[in-house]
Scaffold this motif. Structure first.
Motif, PDB file in Angstrom:
ATOM      1  N   GLY A 180       0.821  -1.195   0.000  1.00  0.00           N
ATOM      2  CA  GLY A 180       0.000   0.000   0.000  1.00  0.00           C
ATOM      3  C   GLY A 180       0.855   1.244   0.000  1.00  0.00           C
ATOM      4  N   ASN A 181       0.202   2.386   0.181  1.00  0.00           N
ATOM      5  CA  ASN A 181       0.875   3.676   0.158  1.00  0.00           C
ATOM      6  C   ASN A 181       0.619   4.434   1.445  1.00  0.00           C
ATOM      7  OD1 ASN A 181       1.883   3.548  -2.598  1.00  0.00           O
ATOM      8  ND2 ASN A 181      -0.247   3.712  -3.228  1.00  0.00           N
ATOM      9  N   LEU A 182       1.662   5.066   1.951  1.00  0.00           N
ATOM     10  CA  LEU A 182       1.547   5.939   3.110  1.00  0.00           C
ATOM     11  C   LEU A 182       1.588   7.390   2.659  1.00  0.00           C
ATOM     12  CD1 LEU A 182       4.059   4.227   5.580  1.00  0.00           C
ATOM     13  CD2 LEU A 182       1.592   3.843   5.385  1.00  0.00           C
ATOM     14  N   ASP A 183       0.953   8.270   3.432  1.00  0.00           N
ATOM     15  CA  ASP A 183       1.082   9.713   3.213  1.00  0.00           C
ATOM     16  C   ASP A 183       2.200  10.217   4.125  1.00  0.00           C
ATOM     17  OD1 ASP A 183      -0.845   8.936   5.227  1.00  0.00           O
ATOM     18  OD2 ASP A 183      -1.290  11.054   5.547  1.00  0.00           O
ATOM     19  N   VAL A 184       3.207  10.813   3.507  1.00  0.00           N
ATOM     20  CA  VAL A 184       4.433  11.146   4.225  1.00  0.00           C
ATOM     21  C   VAL A 184       4.715  12.634   4.115  1.00  0.00           C
ATOM     22  CG1 VAL A 184       6.917  10.713   4.347  1.00  0.00           C
ATOM     23  CG2 VAL A 184       5.355   8.844   3.798  1.00  0.00           C
ATOM     24  N   SER A 185       5.094  13.244   5.237  1.00  0.00           N
ATOM     25  CA  SER A 185       5.530  14.633   5.232  1.00  0.00           C
ATOM     26  C   SER A 185       7.049  14.684   5.138  1.00  0.00           C
ATOM     27  CB  SER A 185       5.068  15.337   6.516  1.00  0.00           C
ATOM     28  OG  SER A 185       5.830  14.883   7.629  1.00  0.00           O
ATOM     29  N   PRO A 186       7.630  15.803   4.742  1.00  0.00           N
ATOM     30  CA  PRO A 186       9.095  15.874   4.594  1.00  0.00           C
ATOM     31  C   PRO A 186       9.861  15.590   5.876  1.00  0.00           C
ATOM     32  CG  PRO A 186       8.055  17.682   3.405  1.00  0.00           C
ATOM     33  CD  PRO A 186       6.976  17.020   4.204  1.00  0.00           C
ATOM     34  N   ASP A 187       9.281  15.931   7.036  1.00  0.00           N
ATOM     35  CA  ASP A 187       9.994  15.707   8.298  1.00  0.00           C
ATOM     36  C   ASP A 187       9.418  14.556   9.114  1.00  0.00           C
ATOM     37  OD1 ASP A 187       7.629  16.824   9.159  1.00  0.00           O
ATOM     38  OD2 ASP A 187       8.532  18.535  10.182  1.00  0.00           O
ATOM     39  N   GLY A 188       8.501  13.795   8.506  1.00  0.00           N
ATOM     40  CA  GLY A 188       7.955  12.626   9.174  1.00  0.00           C
ATOM     41  C   GLY A 188       6.923  12.923  10.247  1.00  0.00           C
ATOM     42  N   MET A 189       6.493  14.188  10.355  1.00  0.00           N
ATOM     43  CA  MET A 189       5.510  14.565  11.365  1.00  0.00           C
ATOM     44  C   MET A 189       4.247  15.055  10.676  1.00  0.00           C
ATOM     45  SD  MET A 189       6.062  16.956  14.723  1.00  0.00           S
ATOM     46  CE  MET A 189       6.095  18.560  13.938  1.00  0.00           C
ATOM     47  N   ALA A 190       3.102  14.736  11.235  1.00  0.00           N
ATOM     48  CA  ALA A 190       1.833  15.052  10.598  1.00  0.00           C
ATOM     49  C   ALA A 190       1.608  16.557  10.475  1.00  0.00           C
ATOM     50  CB  ALA A 190       0.689  14.434  11.391  1.00  0.00           C
ATOM     51  N   PHE A 191       0.777  16.917   9.508  1.00  0.00           N
ATOM     52  CA  PHE A 191       0.266  18.274   9.373  1.00  0.00           C
ATOM     53  C   PHE A 191      -1.163  18.302   9.900  1.00  0.00           C
ATOM     54  CE2 PHE A 191       3.169  18.070   5.585  1.00  0.00           C
ATOM     55  CZ  PHE A 191       4.120  18.963   6.071  1.00  0.00           C
ATOM     56  N   ILE A 192      -1.424  19.122  10.887  1.00  0.00           N
ATOM     57  CA  ILE A 192      -2.785  19.314  11.395  1.00  0.00           C
ATOM     58  C   ILE A 192      -2.975  20.809  11.589  1.00  0.00           C
ATOM     59  CG2 ILE A 192      -4.487  18.679  13.141  1.00  0.00           C
ATOM     60  CD1 ILE A 192      -2.669  16.371  13.969  1.00  0.00           C
TER      61      ILE A 192
END
Length: 370
Positions: free
Chosen positions: A300-312
């Motif tokens: 499958g596919n993960l949603d990844v941010s550049p620094d590995g921390m979520a955007f909220i």
């Protein structure tokens, strides 16, 4: 395809663990909520997981604090949603291969404890006792956090979805979003719906969905394969803890087998070469698994941010909210993330300072609320 209602207070885009958590908590707060999912509920990154919720995230006390709050919500999940998650405590073992990793642990230990994380430094011998497959000669120490639980991600998604419906939310599956107007009108093949607030919780598709609203959420897609191998004959009967190695190799018990994760082949690497590389890492750290056959369990596919921390957070000029880029950690943060988004939508003070979760931390020159 059922047509959409003409309007809602909030439209949540994405029917995974994050989207259903958001929809549930908005609906329970009295917000008229419609959730739109492009496929089936839980068919995105929520299904690409090792099925573990944990509280310890090395080097990131902020994420750990979200995970601590989320785990508390999971312990009361059955009372809230009527769905028993069947949490099975297995613990988390993080192996350290050099002294710098040990120093990094010590530097953040107090902050982790302040965030509510139960974690301690253990010796190589203790690491091998906790996971008998570990070769203590290959590690200098390890972090042990007992608060990690095997769970069923599908149960989390459907528990939140059921509770959301009971609170009045309307959930539409097989309904991809094709456009988002500046006034909050969301377009789909089933029609359009006008929303006072739009929430993007679209996982691997979050960047593309946000772009429809002319908002930048810098999420990329990271494909992963989860592998399975047979447990060695001498493996203990009790479940192996989730065990993470500095190489990004991770294992845990999966029924009577062993689940193995280490990304996917590189762009210039064949699948067979990658399997051989994983096998070498596996045998080097866990000699009892040397030479074990590996087979793909699921992909499958993960949603990844550049620094590995979520955007909220939310867009600074329009009522567009986002919760994405969880980088494989969404299960561990979903309840807390849903609570934060609910508070932002209601213009209420969140339970924690969310400044560090905004996209502003990585988008130079941007200034965002939340």
């Amino acid at each position: 395809m059922t047509r959409l209602p003409e309007r809602a207070d909030a439209v949540v885009i994405g029917g995974g663990v994050i989207g259903t958590s958001v929809a549930c908590q908005l609906a329970e707060a009295g917000v008229s909520t419609v959730l739109l999912e492009r496929g089936a509920l839980g068919s995105g990154s929520s299904g690409t997981t090792a099925g573990v919720v944990r509280t310890y995230f090395p080097g990131n006390p902020l994420i750990s604090s979200l995970a601590v709050r989320s785990l508390a919500a999971y312990h009361s999940f059955a009372d809230r949603t009527g769905t028993d998650l069947g949490l099975q405590r297995i613990g988390l073992l993080v192996l350290f291969g050099d002294e710098q990793q040990v120093r990094d642990f010590r530097d953040t230990h107090a902050a982790q404890r302040a965030a509510g994380v139960d974690v301690e430094l253990v010796s190589p011998a203790e690491a091998a006792r906790l996971n008998p497959l570990v070769d203590e000669r290959t590690v200098v120490a390890a972090a042990w956090s007992p608060e990690a639980y095997a769970c069923d991600p599908v149960a989390i998604v459907h528990g939140y979805a059921t509770a959301a419906r009971q609170a009045g939310a309307v959930l539409h599956t097989d309904t991809p979003v094709t456009g988002i107007d500046p006034d909050g009108r969301v377009h789909t093949p089933a029609g359009s719906i006008r929303a006072d607030s739009v929430v993007c919780a679209a996982g691997p598709w979050a960047g593309a969905v946000a772009a429809l609203a002319d908002v930048r959420v810098p999420v990329t897609t990271y494909p992963v394969d989860m592998l399975l191998t047979d447990a060695p004959g001498g493996a203990p009967r009790s479940p192996l803890p989730m065990t993470m190695h500095p190489s990004s190799l991770r294992i845990r018990s999966w029924g009577d087998r062993v689940l193995v994760g280490m990304g996917r082949p590189a762009a210039d690497e064949t699948h067979q070469s990658w399997l051989q590389r994983v096998s070498r890492h596996l045998g080097g750290t866990y000699p009892a698994l040397a030479g074990s056959d590996l087979e793909v369990g699921w992909s499958g596919n993960l949603d990844v941010s550049p620094d590995g921390m979520a955007f909220i957070g939310r867009d600074p000029v329009r009522p567009f909210f986002y919760a994405a880029g969880f980088s494989g950690q969404g299960l561990c943060q979903a309840p807390a993330a849903g609570e934060i988004v609910r508070n932002l939508v209601l213009d209420e003070e969140p339970w924690t300072d969310t400044t560090g979760l905004s996209t502003a931390r990585l988008l130079s020159g941007s200034v965002e609320a939340g």
